[in-house]
Design an enzyme around this catalytic site. Structure first.
Site, PDB file in Angstrom:
ATOM      1  N   GLU A 179      61.835  89.227  31.245  1.00  0.00           N
ATOM      2  CA  GLU A 179      62.595  90.444  30.952  1.00  0.00           C
ATOM      3  C   GLU A 179      61.832  91.662  31.461  1.00  0.00           C
ATOM      4  O   GLU A 179      60.603  91.612  31.605  1.00  0.00           O
ATOM      5  CB  GLU A 179      62.792  90.591  29.434  1.00  0.00           C
ATOM      6  CG  GLU A 179      63.515  89.436  28.786  1.00  0.00           C
ATOM      7  CD  GLU A 179      63.498  89.498  27.263  1.00  0.00           C
ATOM      8  OE1 GLU A 179      64.183  88.674  26.649  1.00  0.00           O
ATOM      9  OE2 GLU A 179      62.786  90.371  26.695  1.00  0.00           O
ATOM     10  N   LYS A 237      59.883  95.234  31.264  1.00  0.00           N
ATOM     11  CA  LYS A 237      59.081  95.921  30.241  1.00  0.00           C
ATOM     12  C   LYS A 237      59.302  97.418  30.401  1.00  0.00           C
ATOM     13  O   LYS A 237      58.983  97.991  31.439  1.00  0.00           O
ATOM     14  CB  LYS A 237      57.600  95.585  30.384  1.00  0.00           C
ATOM     15  CG  LYS A 237      56.783  96.160  29.237  1.00  0.00           C
ATOM     16  CD  LYS A 237      55.348  95.750  29.282  1.00  0.00           C
ATOM     17  CE  LYS A 237      54.627  96.104  27.992  1.00  0.00           C
ATOM     18  NZ  LYS A 237      54.976  97.412  27.427  1.00  0.00           N
ATOM     19  N   ARG A 283      59.458 101.237  20.995  1.00  0.00           N
ATOM     20  CA  ARG A 283      59.872  99.944  20.447  1.00  0.00           C
ATOM     21  C   ARG A 283      60.421 100.128  19.036  1.00  0.00           C
ATOM     22  O   ARG A 283      59.780 100.742  18.187  1.00  0.00           O
ATOM     23  CB  ARG A 283      58.704  98.959  20.448  1.00  0.00           C
ATOM     24  CG  ARG A 283      59.138  97.549  20.028  1.00  0.00           C
ATOM     25  CD  ARG A 283      58.091  96.532  20.338  1.00  0.00           C
ATOM     26  NE  ARG A 283      58.421  95.223  19.785  1.00  0.00           N
ATOM     27  CZ  ARG A 283      57.607  94.176  19.829  1.00  0.00           C
ATOM     28  NH1 ARG A 283      56.427  94.280  20.411  1.00  0.00           N
ATOM     29  NH2 ARG A 283      57.970  93.014  19.307  1.00  0.00           N
ATOM     30  N   ARG A 334      56.894 100.662  15.962  1.00  0.00           N
ATOM     31  CA  ARG A 334      55.952  99.546  16.097  1.00  0.00           C
ATOM     32  C   ARG A 334      54.921  99.542  14.976  1.00  0.00           C
ATOM     33  O   ARG A 334      54.497  98.489  14.516  1.00  0.00           O
ATOM     34  CB  ARG A 334      55.268  99.641  17.467  1.00  0.00           C
ATOM     35  CG  ARG A 334      54.193  98.593  17.669  1.00  0.00           C
ATOM     36  CD  ARG A 334      53.698  98.578  19.085  1.00  0.00           C
ATOM     37  NE  ARG A 334      52.363  98.010  19.142  1.00  0.00           N
ATOM     38  CZ  ARG A 334      51.818  97.500  20.228  1.00  0.00           C
ATOM     39  NH1 ARG A 334      52.483  97.484  21.351  1.00  0.00           N
ATOM     40  NH2 ARG A 334      50.598  97.014  20.215  1.00  0.00           N
ATOM     41  N   ARG A 372      49.772  88.035  18.140  1.00  0.00           N
ATOM     42  CA  ARG A 372      49.655  88.239  19.588  1.00  0.00           C
ATOM     43  C   ARG A 372      49.201  86.913  20.187  1.00  0.00           C
ATOM     44  O   ARG A 372      48.118  86.431  19.884  1.00  0.00           O
ATOM     45  CB  ARG A 372      48.639  89.334  19.911  1.00  0.00           C
ATOM     46  CG  ARG A 372      48.561  89.663  21.400  1.00  0.00           C
ATOM     47  CD  ARG A 372      47.382  90.562  21.700  1.00  0.00           C
ATOM     48  NE  ARG A 372      47.468  91.853  21.063  1.00  0.00           N
ATOM     49  CZ  ARG A 372      48.145  92.894  21.543  1.00  0.00           C
ATOM     50  NH1 ARG A 372      48.821  92.772  22.677  1.00  0.00           N
ATOM     51  NH2 ARG A 372      48.157  94.048  20.899  1.00  0.00           N
ATOM     52  N   LYS A 419      52.756  89.660  29.147  1.00  0.00           N
ATOM     53  CA  LYS A 419      53.172  90.834  29.924  1.00  0.00           C
ATOM     54  C   LYS A 419      52.391  90.917  31.227  1.00  0.00           C
ATOM     55  O   LYS A 419      51.217  90.554  31.303  1.00  0.00           O
ATOM     56  CB  LYS A 419      53.005  92.113  29.100  1.00  0.00           C
ATOM     57  CG  LYS A 419      51.595  92.420  28.637  1.00  0.00           C
ATOM     58  CD  LYS A 419      51.593  93.647  27.728  1.00  0.00           C
ATOM     59  CE  LYS A 419      50.207  93.914  27.156  1.00  0.00           C
ATOM     60  NZ  LYS A 419      50.181  95.035  26.224  1.00  0.00           N
TER      61      LYS A 419
END
Length: 582
Positions: free
Chosen positions: A243, A245, A250, A265, A410, A416
């Site tokens: 997707e 970024k 966010r 976030r 994470r 990413k």
């Protein structure tokens, strides 16, 4: 438990810098409290009377607290003001002047009165706050009054992070950290450690396992690891979804019937910033209860061009919101659904969550679903990446097709890949400001000339230094940095900071800045990663990009583990570049 006894524990915590000792003190405290006290003590440890995402603040300045102290201690206000200038800590002034030995209230009584103070509003509320605070000061031990005042002023600063508290909750029950994963899972899907602790105290581990995602309680957001090449994505994920970024804001959006809340976030309730988005959510998710995640990004209505994050975040100002809506309209690109009509969807694989999101969303102008491709071809990923960069986006995020949504984690379920700049690190670093150095030469007039910044060690619950930065901010931004940092300055190095460098002014770890650097180097003076072989890691030629990143809190900063991974990737790239020259 009496509040004076809790204050003694606060004193012990404040005096230690050793994380294990701090955890053991907390565990000892938790063993002594019952199910009616545990949640309140967790909130008080953070200097609050509610979870962070609830906008409940005391709203009392130093002047108002001094008025309450004068009333309670029967000391002239002018004398207290003079003493405050000398001592610099209103908590210590309470100890100096209080004669309340033998008096005390329970933790529950104190908490309930503090909660009332925080919720007072309207005509006459200022005097009512002062009077109730005076009652508390007059009813507590001198030591209890010291910590009470610090809590009300937002200056408790014990340096206790959520990881240490979670370890201590487990240790209090089973004398090891074995129950931490159950506590953490419940915390990650509720963002309310007080609530989690109360459930744990009432029903044990089985009760923790029964905690579910709830609309209105923000879920701690899943985060992506980083790599530097498309080939590494395929090596780790195989066939995956990719997707764009976005450099946006966010959002996690909670809708139940006609009520909508929008969390950032760092779990702040920012609903007021997005009246247009609230309206769109009601229209495009009619008759559905949902929790979705997406990226809100402002755009130029004439050209369709996306604006950078700094433009979107201007909506954070609480005035002229309607003007901002007109000037900087925004689009929400939804990329995940975590709850739908009573079903917790976080345990579903990515591909099923995506289908449910597509089924739930009614087509409209404001909210659309992030486009994606599904591929196992690194060339196709690279092509998609370049397309995103051409459109002015940050890069791409690749997602494992069979992965659940792992709240607060994470890992390499999401990866990413961001734009790389010649001579720069392939990615920026989110650093926490730990202190500042007073300006010299031209910057002497600002009283600030450089920042000491660090990253977060999530295994040890410490902030560790990685750079001293004197470039990047404009003159106006240096002035603003001085203003906001002076509001959170502290007398000595905070307990949750590890540093060999002594800045002119220490501050509470609170504000995050985005830092670009040329590379990561080994350093004998910085503490990031030094426990591995005695040498730390530092940023070479660091510069701050923009001002404070308002959507991120200190625990959202780049971690030590990420820095080590970036360093390894950097070395790998250099080897590959050198081999290309042979």
């Amino acid at each position: 438990m009496l509040f004076g006894e809790l204050a003694q524990y606060f004193e012990r915590i404040e005096k230690t810098t050793k994380r294990n000792e701090m955890m053991e003190i907390l565990a000892d405290l938790f063993r002594k409290v019952d199910k009616e006290e545990i949640d309140k003590i967790i909130y008080l440890l953070n200097g609050r009377v509610a979870p962070d995402y609830e906008k409940i603040e005391f709203g009392m300045s130093d002047k108002l607290v001094l008025r309450a102290m004068a009333l309670a201690l029967k000391i002239p206000l002018l004398e207290l003001e003079r003493s405050y200038k000398e001592v610099g800590d209103l908590g210590e002034l309470v100890v100096k002047y209080s004669k309340n030995e033998g008096k005390d209230l329970t933790v529950v009584e104190t908490f309930n009165t503090l909660y009332d103070i925080a919720n007072l509003s309207g005509e006459g509320s200022v005097d009512a706050k002062v009077n109730r605070l005076a009652f508390l000061i007059n009813s507590l031990t001198p030591q209890g009054g010291k910590y009470l005042v610090r809590i009300v002023l937002g200056k408790l600063r014990l340096g206790v992070g959520e990881p240490t508290i979670m370890d201590a909750l487990s240790f209090a029950k089973v004398k090891d950290k074995g129950l931490r994963p159950f506590i953490e899972r419940a915390f990650n899907i509720t963002s309310d450690l007080g609530y989690v602790a109360k459930v744990f105290w009432e029903g044990g581990v089985e009760a923790l396992k029964r905690i579910k995602v709830q609309v209105g309680r923000p879920i701690r957001m899943a985060l992506a690891e980083r790599v530097s090449r498309a080939e590494e994505i395929i090596k780790r994920l195989g066939k995956c979804a990719v997707e764009p970024k976005f450099d946006g804001f966010r959002c996690q959006i909670h809708k139940k019937e006609n009520s909508v809340r929008i969390f950032s976030r760092n779990l702040e309730d920012n609903t007021y910033m997005f009246p247009d988005l609230v309206e769109a959510v009601l229209k495009q998710f009619p008759d559905r209860d949902v929790i979705i995640e997406g990226e809100a990004i402002s755009y130029n209505p004439e050209t369709g061009e996306f604006y950078p994050f700094q433009v979107t975040v201007q909506r954070k100002r609480k005035y002229n919101i309607s003007e901002m809506v007109e000037l900087y309209p925004l689009q929400l690109f939804a990329f995940d659904i975590l709850y739908l009509d009573g079903e917790d969807t976080t345990s579903l694989p990515y591909i099923r969550r995506r289908q449910k999101l597509e089924e739930a969303l009614v087509e409209g102008e404001k909210i659309s679903i992030t486009k994606n491709i599904i591929t196992n071809d690194p060339k196709e990923i690279q092509s998609f990446f370049e397309e995103c960069i051409t459109e002015g986006l940050e890069g791409i995020v690749a997602k494992r097709l069979d992965a659940p949504y792992q709240a607060g984690m994470r890992n390499f379920n999401w990866i990413k890949l961001k734009r790389s700049y010649q001579g720069h690190l392939a990615d920026t670093v989110d650093c926490v400001i730990l202190g500042y150095f007073k300006g010299r030469g031209h910057r002497a007039k600002f009283g600030i000339g450089a920042l000491l910044v660090g990253v977060y060690d999530d295994e040890r619950d410490l902030f560790k230094t990685i750079a001293k930065i004197g470039t990047g901010p404009t003159e106006e931004e240096w002035v603003k940095f001085r203003e906001i940092l002076d509001e959170i300055k502290v007398e000595k190095r905070p307990n949750n900071v590890e540093s060999f460098i002594e800045p002119d002014v220490w501050v509470e770890p609170k504000y995050v800045v985005v830092v670009q650097a040329d590379e990561i180097t080994r350093s004998p003076v910085h503490t990031c990663g030094r426990e591995l072989d005695g040498l730390g890691y530092a940023l070479r030629f660091p510069r701050v990009q923009g001002f404070v990143r308002e959507d991120k809190g200190p625990y959202d900063a780049t971690t030590v583990k990420e820095i080590l991974e970036m360093f390894r990737n950097q070395k790998k790239e250099k080897v590959e570049e050198d081999s290309d020259l042979l």
